[in-house]
Motif scaffolding. Sequence first.
Motif, PDB file in Angstrom:
ATOM      1  N   SER A  39       4.834 -11.826  -0.888  1.00  0.00           N
ATOM      2  CA  SER A  39       4.736 -12.462   0.423  1.00  0.00           C
ATOM      3  C   SER A  39       3.422 -12.087   1.112  1.00  0.00           C
ATOM      4  O   SER A  39       2.752 -12.947   1.699  1.00  0.00           O
ATOM      5  N   GLY A  40       3.049 -10.795   1.036  1.00  0.00           N
ATOM      6  CA  GLY A  40       1.803 -10.355   1.664  1.00  0.00           C
ATOM      7  C   GLY A  40       0.591 -11.032   1.062  1.00  0.00           C
ATOM      8  O   GLY A  40      -0.331 -11.432   1.779  1.00  0.00           O
ATOM      9  N   PHE A  41       0.580 -11.186  -0.265  1.00  0.00           N
ATOM     10  CA  PHE A  41      -0.552 -11.846  -0.916  1.00  0.00           C
ATOM     11  C   PHE A  41      -0.657 -13.298  -0.490  1.00  0.00           C
ATOM     12  O   PHE A  41      -1.737 -13.781  -0.140  1.00  0.00           O
ATOM     13  N   LEU A  42       0.466 -14.009  -0.506  1.00  0.00           N
ATOM     14  CA  LEU A  42       0.443 -15.424  -0.150  1.00  0.00           C
ATOM     15  C   LEU A  42       0.062 -15.630   1.321  1.00  0.00           C
ATOM     16  O   LEU A  42      -0.723 -16.528   1.652  1.00  0.00           O
ATOM     17  N   LEU A  43       0.616 -14.784   2.196  1.00  0.00           N
ATOM     18  CA  LEU A  43       0.285 -14.918   3.614  1.00  0.00           C
ATOM     19  C   LEU A  43      -1.184 -14.594   3.866  1.00  0.00           C
ATOM     20  O   LEU A  43      -1.847 -15.276   4.657  1.00  0.00           O
ATOM     21  N   ALA A  44      -1.700 -13.551   3.203  1.00  0.00           N
ATOM     22  CA  ALA A  44      -3.104 -13.195   3.383  1.00  0.00           C
ATOM     23  C   ALA A  44      -4.018 -14.292   2.852  1.00  0.00           C
ATOM     24  O   ALA A  44      -5.024 -14.637   3.479  1.00  0.00           O
TER      25      ALA A  44
END
Length: 296
Positions: A224-229
């Motif tokens: 989730s963090g990778f996609l949001l970033a």
Amino acid sequence: MSERPSLWWIDWRLSRGPLVQETIGRFLFFCLLGFALLSLLLSGGVSRILADRYAITAMLRAEVPSSEAEGLARKAAALPPVRSATYRDPEAAWEEFLRAYPGLGPVRGAGENPLPGYIEIRIRPDRLTGADVDLVVSSLRSVPLIEHVLAGEVWLPRLLRAGRLASRACWGIFGAFLACFFLVGRLQERARAVALAGDFSFLAERGVPSGRLAFFRAAGAAVSGFLLAAAGTAAGGGALFLFLRMFPFLEGVVGPPSDLLLPRTVAAAALFSCGAALLSAAASVLGWRAARPGRK
């Protein structure tokens, strides 16, 4: 809940509403961070501002013909640290002198032009260092056609030192915001783990190991963090692109919009997304450890 539930996106199934709110907030925060990151990457902190205002002036001898002076300018432009090298003939030099000192027109009188031609050399923002400036200056001073080279050696070291301090301060502020994201994310993960403690205990009673649950939650947070970033950086880059197109004067501070698509810019954005994924996973693990089932 089934006896053998899938642990992927377990928080989404157990606490969808709060997780949606957190996701929207993180995306907006990543938009701001992405905008700031790309602005710093393109501008080099304050390097582009300094490079736009600093120039090396090579004063030519009076007898140098324009054809040789233009050829010399092309050779200077081919040096690795040089962004541009422009030849100004004596008449252009005199007109610039009059614009700077409009009351001194009678100095020339009916005589010849007292000013020689010169070559103005601009340094690339990423190569504006003492070593690269010395490389260009030493190359110019070895040319017999050049009378003097003005490079501001007295004040340049202080200027470069101030530029480095300003750039470090900019990156330090960016790092502080990134640390705030980590701390807030850890608090959010802890609060969610506390709120879902009953559900996690239910899973533990049915043979789901605590470590396995923590691993899948951290993995989900990393994805989730990778996609949001990545999405936030792309959105921030789009906003920066529009700003640069709407306000062209900002290119002298940040850089041209085309630099957003350079391989090094894309690679830095991808690295930032990977770092956000690691921070998200770490925040999930630390939040879980602080509120895991059975902890007193």
